[in-house]
Design a protein around this motif. Structure first.
Motif, PDB file in Angstrom:
ATOM      1  N   UNK A 168     -73.788  26.010  82.925  1.00 27.68           N
ATOM      2  CA  UNK A 168     -72.154  26.453  83.944  1.00 27.68           C
ATOM      3  C   UNK A 168     -71.895  24.825  85.156  1.00 27.68           C
ATOM      4  N   UNK A 169     -73.049  24.186  85.444  1.00 27.72           N
ATOM      5  CA  UNK A 169     -73.486  23.492  86.142  1.00 27.72           C
ATOM      6  C   UNK A 169     -72.591  22.138  85.162  1.00 27.72           C
ATOM      7  N   UNK A 170     -73.116  22.564  84.210  1.00 29.06           N
ATOM      8  CA  UNK A 170     -72.964  20.779  82.821  1.00 29.06           C
ATOM      9  C   UNK A 170     -70.859  21.331  82.999  1.00 29.06           C
ATOM     10  N   UNK A 171     -69.902  22.219  83.224  1.00 33.37           N
ATOM     11  CA  UNK A 171     -68.962  22.281  82.620  1.00 33.37           C
ATOM     12  C   UNK A 171     -68.040  22.021  84.402  1.00 33.37           C
ATOM     13  N   UNK A 172     -69.146  22.497  85.449  1.00 28.66           N
ATOM     14  CA  UNK A 172     -67.887  22.351  86.283  1.00 28.66           C
ATOM     15  C   UNK A 172     -68.461  20.718  86.255  1.00 28.66           C
ATOM     16  N   UNK A 173     -68.822  20.328  86.717  1.00 33.13           N
ATOM     17  CA  UNK A 173     -69.015  18.374  87.209  1.00 33.13           C
ATOM     18  C   UNK A 173     -67.499  18.124  86.677  1.00 33.13           C
ATOM     19  N   UNK A 174     -66.710  18.577  85.737  1.00 31.17           N
ATOM     20  CA  UNK A 174     -65.625  17.827  85.103  1.00 31.17           C
ATOM     21  C   UNK A 174     -64.034  19.248  85.471  1.00 31.17           C
ATOM     22  N   UNK A 175     -65.153  19.771  86.106  1.00 27.26           N
ATOM     23  CA  UNK A 175     -63.417  20.506  86.868  1.00 27.26           C
ATOM     24  C   UNK A 175     -62.594  20.270  87.999  1.00 27.26           C
ATOM     25  N   UNK A 176     -61.493  20.013  87.010  1.00 26.57           N
ATOM     26  CA  UNK A 176     -60.091  19.700  88.187  1.00 26.57           C
ATOM     27  C   UNK A 176     -59.055  21.045  88.579  1.00 26.57           C
ATOM     28  N   UNK A 177     -59.705  21.883  88.345  1.00 24.63           N
ATOM     29  CA  UNK A 177     -58.931  22.826  89.690  1.00 24.63           C
ATOM     30  C   UNK A 177     -59.006  22.792  90.827  1.00 24.63           C
ATOM     31  N   UNK A 178     -58.065  23.662  91.172  1.00 24.38           N
ATOM     32  CA  UNK A 178     -58.181  24.072  92.537  1.00 24.38           C
ATOM     33  C   UNK A 178     -58.731  25.215  92.699  1.00 24.38           C
ATOM     34  N   UNK A 179     -59.231  25.773  91.739  1.00 18.94           N
ATOM     35  CA  UNK A 179     -59.711  27.083  91.798  1.00 18.94           C
ATOM     36  C   UNK A 179     -60.803  27.429  90.648  1.00 18.94           C
ATOM     37  N   UNK A 220     -88.669  26.884  83.608  1.00 18.45           N
ATOM     38  CA  UNK A 220     -87.511  25.506  84.218  1.00 18.45           C
ATOM     39  C   UNK A 220     -86.421  26.406  84.315  1.00 18.45           C
ATOM     40  N   UNK A 221     -85.542  25.355  85.208  1.00 19.14           N
ATOM     41  CA  UNK A 221     -84.036  26.062  85.109  1.00 19.14           C
ATOM     42  C   UNK A 221     -83.356  26.686  84.656  1.00 19.14           C
ATOM     43  N   UNK A 222     -82.552  27.655  85.253  1.00 18.15           N
ATOM     44  CA  UNK A 222     -82.309  28.124  84.364  1.00 18.15           C
ATOM     45  C   UNK A 222     -81.527  28.213  83.617  1.00 18.15           C
ATOM     46  N   UNK A 223     -81.019  28.237  81.833  1.00 19.72           N
ATOM     47  CA  UNK A 223     -80.250  27.378  81.101  1.00 19.72           C
ATOM     48  C   UNK A 223     -78.944  27.431  81.484  1.00 19.72           C
ATOM     49  N   UNK A 224     -78.076  29.152  81.649  1.00 15.21           N
ATOM     50  CA  UNK A 224     -76.709  28.927  81.850  1.00 15.21           C
ATOM     51  C   UNK A 224     -76.683  28.880  82.750  1.00 15.21           C
ATOM     52  N   UNK A 225     -77.139  28.633  83.930  1.00 11.42           N
ATOM     53  CA  UNK A 225     -76.857  27.796  85.055  1.00 11.42           C
ATOM     54  C   UNK A 225     -76.695  26.844  85.598  1.00 11.42           C
ATOM     55  N   UNK A 226     -77.657  26.372  84.567  1.00 12.22           N
ATOM     56  CA  UNK A 226     -77.340  24.062  84.252  1.00 12.22           C
ATOM     57  C   UNK A 226     -76.483  24.077  83.247  1.00 12.22           C
TER      58      UNK A 226
END
Length: 341
Positions: free
Chosen positions: A319-330, A311-317
């Motif tokens: 992290x990506x789950x949160x990144x999809x909702x990121x609104x910041x420039x950084x 399976x793909x690495x859990x923490x990376x997935x």
């Protein structure tokens, strides 16, 4: 007249942070404007009279969590003093050769809270005095506060304060979350930033400039624990006026309450339920004293792809789950046990 500051006279943690601040100022002083660039104090200084809040780029901080301790429980803090607590435990309560072990519950001599107090005695004294001043504890005596906690004589609010105190001095998700929020709190202390948000009373202070996303992979699912879920809600409620958000994985097995909450959100916007899994972003609603859904991202595939040991690495997935909702420039990616200030 300038006078030297003797950091050794301060509590250890305070002196360490002050030393870090003064050292960073030396680094900032060495930096000079580049060619054809000039520093105008009235507009470029953070405290300048004409400083533009729009010149501060927005930041998203993402903290992924699986099933790590969010806030130490009362049971954990009271445990640790029995000799059996010093032994490694079994994950399934069936000790055997080659069996996986779990960490001991304590040192077998002191309770876990007593051990923390021994490491931070001055700060425990400060806590006792603060709780007494706030009317949450009858006595300002630190020894009496410990006895009252162990004998279950403290009220609910005082117990929560003790748990938060312990969380800030152990490896916990709450310590990292509250540390990450310090950036928004620092921005909120600037006069021009506060003036900007006075125009938008419906917004939380600094939510246009900073957000902290707790991407919790097992929230509301049997893979996690209700104890941690309760701690997540407690953390969100305490920081309801700050830019703190929860992102969780909605999937088969998630609690009916979460499915109902998402369904109500979709129904209020004319949507319908046509997916089996989704990523959900929410925040604490003060009026309703509960979670409020902000965004939903339906998915065709689970958070982790693959089967079994492949399976793909859990923490990376996550992290990506949160990144999809990121609104910041950084974006700043953190670990849940970093223990940031």
């Amino acid at each position: 007249r300038q006078k030297p500051i003797h950091l050794a006279r301060f509590p250890q943690l305070a002196s360490e942070r002050l030393a870090f601040l003064f050292k960073s100022l030396q680094w900032i002083e060495r930096e000079r404007p580049g060619k054809d660039t000039y520093f105008h104090p009235s507009t470029d200084a953070l405290t300048g009279l004409h400083f533009d809040p729009g010149s501060v780029p927005s930041l998203t901080q993402i903290i992924p969590a699986y099933n790590e301790v969010v806030i130490p429980t009362v049971e954990f803090l009271r445990a640790g003093s029995d000799p059996e607590d010093a032994k490694n435990g079994s994950a399934d309560d069936q000790l055997g050769l080659g069996d996986l072990t779990v960490p001991p519950q304590g040192d077998g001599v002191n309770t876990n809270l007593a051990f923390l107090i021994s490491q931070f005695p001055d700060e425990w004294v400060f806590l006792a005095q603060r709780l007494n001043t706030q009317g949450l504890a009858e006595s300002a005596d630190s020894h009496e506060l410990y006895r009252a906690f162990m004998k279950e004589r403290l009220n609910v609010d005082a117990v929560i304060e003790v748990r938060i105190w312990a969380a800030m001095r152990t490896q916990s998700v709450a310590k990292t979350v509250l540390g990450a929020l310090q950036y928004a709190r620092a921005l909120a202390s600037l006069p021009r930033i506060r003036e900007y948000y006075r125009q938008f009373p419906g917004k939380r202070l600094c939510e246009d400039h900073a957000e902290v996303i707790l991407a919790h992979q097992t929230y509301g699912h049997p893979e996690g624990s209700e104890i941690n879920d309760e701690s997540v809600r407690l953390l969100l409620e305490r920081c309801a006026d700050e830019p703190l958000f929860l992102v969780f994985d909605l999937k088969e097995g998630s609690s009916p309450l979460l499915w109902s909450m998402v369904e109500s959100f979709l129904a209020s916007r004319g949507g319908c339920f046509t997916f089996k899994q989704a990523s959900v972003k929410c925040r604490w609603d003060i009026a309703r004293r509960g979670l409020k859904v902000l965004d939903i991202l339906p998915r065709n595939f689970p958070l982790r792809l693959g089967q079994g040991d492949f399976k793909t690495q859990g923490k990376a997935c996550n992290q990506l789950n949160g990144l999809r909702f990121a609104s910041g420039h950084y974006v700043q990616a953190l670990d849940c046990n970093m223990g940031t200030f």
